[in-house]
Scaffold this motif. Structure first.
Motif, short mmCIF file in Angstrom:
data_model
loop_
_atom_site.label_atom_id
_atom_site.label_comp_id
_atom_site.label_asym_id
_atom_site.label_seq_id
_atom_site.Cartn_x
_atom_site.Cartn_y
_atom_site.Cartn_z
N LEU A 215 -7.33 -9.62 21.75
CA LEU A 215 -6.13 -10.45 21.65
C LEU A 215 -5.48 -10.78 23.00
O LEU A 215 -4.69 -11.70 23.10
N LYS A 216 -5.80 -10.01 24.02
CA LYS A 216 -5.32 -10.25 25.40
C LYS A 216 -3.81 -10.40 25.57
O LYS A 216 -3.22 -9.68 26.35
N MET A 217 -3.19 -11.33 24.84
CA MET A 217 -1.80 -11.68 25.12
C MET A 217 -0.76 -10.69 24.58
O MET A 217 0.42 -10.84 24.83
N ILE A 218 -1.19 -9.66 23.89
CA ILE A 218 -0.24 -8.72 23.30
C ILE A 218 -0.17 -7.43 24.11
O ILE A 218 -1.18 -6.84 24.42
N SER A 219 1.05 -7.02 24.43
CA SER A 219 1.21 -5.75 25.15
C SER A 219 0.89 -4.58 24.23
O SER A 219 0.92 -4.71 23.00
N HIS A 220 0.61 -3.44 24.84
CA HIS A 220 0.28 -2.21 24.11
C HIS A 220 1.38 -1.87 23.11
O HIS A 220 1.13 -1.58 21.94
N LYS A 221 2.62 -1.90 23.58
CA LYS A 221 3.78 -1.53 22.76
C LYS A 221 3.95 -2.48 21.57
O LYS A 221 4.16 -2.05 20.44
N THR A 222 3.83 -3.78 21.84
CA THR A 222 3.98 -4.78 20.78
C THR A 222 2.89 -4.62 19.73
O THR A 222 3.18 -4.60 18.53
N LEU A 223 1.65 -4.46 20.18
CA LEU A 223 0.54 -4.30 19.25
C LEU A 223 0.74 -3.07 18.39
O LEU A 223 0.54 -3.09 17.17
N SER A 224 1.16 -1.99 19.01
CA SER A 224 1.42 -0.75 18.31
C SER A 224 2.47 -0.95 17.21
O SER A 224 2.30 -0.50 16.07
N ASN A 225 3.55 -1.66 17.53
CA ASN A 225 4.62 -1.93 16.55
C ASN A 225 4.13 -2.81 15.41
O ASN A 225 4.45 -2.56 14.24
N VAL A 226 3.37 -3.86 15.74
CA VAL A 226 2.84 -4.77 14.73
C VAL A 226 1.94 -4.00 13.75
O VAL A 226 2.06 -4.14 12.53
#
Length: 116
Positions: free
Chosen positions: A56-67
């Motif tokens: 996905l490249k464009m997603i930060s670690h934190k954001t992906l984790s939350n999603v």
């Protein structure tokens, strides 16, 4: 046709927007990357966090984790943890998540048709 009537009924189904099927669906897929993550899981069947982030490249670690946490809470994805060192976690679509795929197809088709 009958389909059109049915669609119109669904959109007009209740007085209160909050009580509509439309609003319920949006509540599950709203959020900047939810559909993106569902699409990625569908493409890969089963995927680990790092692979998903690389894809996905464009997603930060934190954001992906939350999603992922939100999608799991709403029973759209399955998180499977393996008790090993180092720990291994895999994500996949649940049955409920898989049932959203036709909606993703429709969005994809619409985009292919209208993008310039």
């Amino acid at each position: 046709s009958n389909m059109i009537t049915k669609e119109r009924d669904c959109i007009k189904e209740v007085e209160n927007f909050e009580d509509t099927g439309f609003n319920y669906t949006l509540s599950l897929i709203n959020g900047k990357y939810k559909l993106t993550v569902l699409y990625a899981l569908y493409r890969h069947n089963v995927i680990r966090f790092n692979q998903l982030q690389k894809y996905l490249k464009m997603i930060s670690h934190k954001t992906l984790s939350n999603v992922l946490k939100e999608l799991e809470k709403d029973d759209l994805i399955i998180r499977k943890e393996y008790a090993q060192i180092p720990p291994k976690v895999e994500y996949s679509l649940s049955e409920k998540g898989k049932s959203l795929i036709p909606i993703l197809y429709s969005l994809c088709e619409w985009g292919e048709k209208h993008k310039i």
